[in-house]
Write an enzyme that holds these catalytic residues in place. Sequence first.
Site, PDB file in Angstrom:
ATOM      1  N   HIS A  61       0.829  -1.205   0.000  1.00 31.28           N
ATOM      2  CA  HIS A  61       0.000   0.000   0.000  1.00 31.28           C
ATOM      3  C   HIS A  61       0.860   1.251   0.000  1.00 31.28           C
ATOM      4  O   HIS A  61       1.604   1.504   0.941  1.00 31.28           O
ATOM      5  CB  HIS A  61      -0.887  -0.028   1.249  1.00 31.28           C
ATOM      6  CG  HIS A  61      -1.873   1.078   1.355  1.00 31.28           C
ATOM      7  ND1 HIS A  61      -1.974   1.867   2.470  1.00 31.28           N
ATOM      8  CD2 HIS A  61      -2.809   1.523   0.484  1.00 31.28           C
ATOM      9  CE1 HIS A  61      -2.943   2.744   2.300  1.00 31.28           C
ATOM     10  NE2 HIS A  61      -3.465   2.561   1.104  1.00 31.28           N
ATOM     11  N   HIS A 103      -0.806  10.933  -1.977  1.00 29.80           N
ATOM     12  CA  HIS A 103      -2.111  10.498  -1.473  1.00 29.80           C
ATOM     13  C   HIS A 103      -3.030  11.665  -1.164  1.00 29.80           C
ATOM     14  O   HIS A 103      -4.158  11.736  -1.640  1.00 29.80           O
ATOM     15  CB  HIS A 103      -1.946   9.630  -0.225  1.00 29.80           C
ATOM     16  CG  HIS A 103      -3.253   9.235   0.381  1.00 29.80           C
ATOM     17  ND1 HIS A 103      -3.877   9.981   1.368  1.00 29.80           N
ATOM     18  CD2 HIS A 103      -4.080   8.196   0.127  1.00 29.80           C
ATOM     19  CE1 HIS A 103      -5.023   9.406   1.691  1.00 29.80           C
ATOM     20  NE2 HIS A 103      -5.175   8.327   0.955  1.00 29.80           N
TER      21      HIS A 103
END
Length: 312
Positions: A61, A103
Amino acid sequence: MPHTSATDWVHWLLGLAVVWAVPTLGPATDGGTAPAGPATAGAVAPVAPAAPLDGPAIVAHRGASGGAPENTLAAADAAAELGAVWVETDVQRTADGELILLHDTTLGRTTDVEEVFPDRAPWNVSDFTAEEIARLDAGSWFGEEFAGEAVPTLADFLDRLAANGQRLLLEMKEPELYPGIEEEILDVLADEGWLREARPGDRLVVQSFDAASVRTVHELAPDVATGFIGNPAVADIAEHAAFADQINPRVSELTADYVAELQSVDGPHGEPVRVQTWTVNDGPTAERVTGLGVDGVITNHPELIREALEAR
């Protein structure tokens, strides 16, 4: 390389008979050793056959973000060192049209933007040029050993994954902020050789929380594997499966019945919808979701998940 539309590239590139080693739309495997040496420019190196793993695929991730600053080349390399073939990352667009990996939609949490540009609050990604973002330190917040780590461009990240023999789960972050980003992403993927797939999803999946954006990717490039992030109602699964090969729910919302419902429907390429859940960072949870039948586990700590699954 001259600019070519995503549609033209897809039609040409997908006609090439390039066979990749491990399909993601088939049985879930992970691990193995990446091929040595850098990839040839404009081509993606084949993935070495994966070591057998009795359980779901393991996806790093934002890279191996438990041990390196997220969404950086260092995180991709850390994932490779830990045997994680699949890497998830997030893509956004700068003020001057460069695709970069981050992100948050603001730069404050994972860079030193507030020091470098103190008068530019709220430090939105879309308010900065690629050159300005290239000046930022995206590693020191995580640890001194990562000082000077840059925010990578999508093209740079693709090159690194190719050299590492890794595969990509690419999330379009807040695509409604970046009109037209779907085609721009496909153009970069084509330019970097990432659309040379003999079958969908062998090397690449493009996903988002935004169903409309996922549908757009599917319409622009029907052979590219896509994923929807979320938990659609059972009654809506078939509608999502018309444009998404994967439906990837939050781990806290999973049940065995729901996983079975998702996998009972065929995706746009005629194979059962795959389920990759996020974010799983401990062994017991990995064992639990494996028991539910998921196809993939998205984690900040791929080494912990692999250890737990191998110990079962």
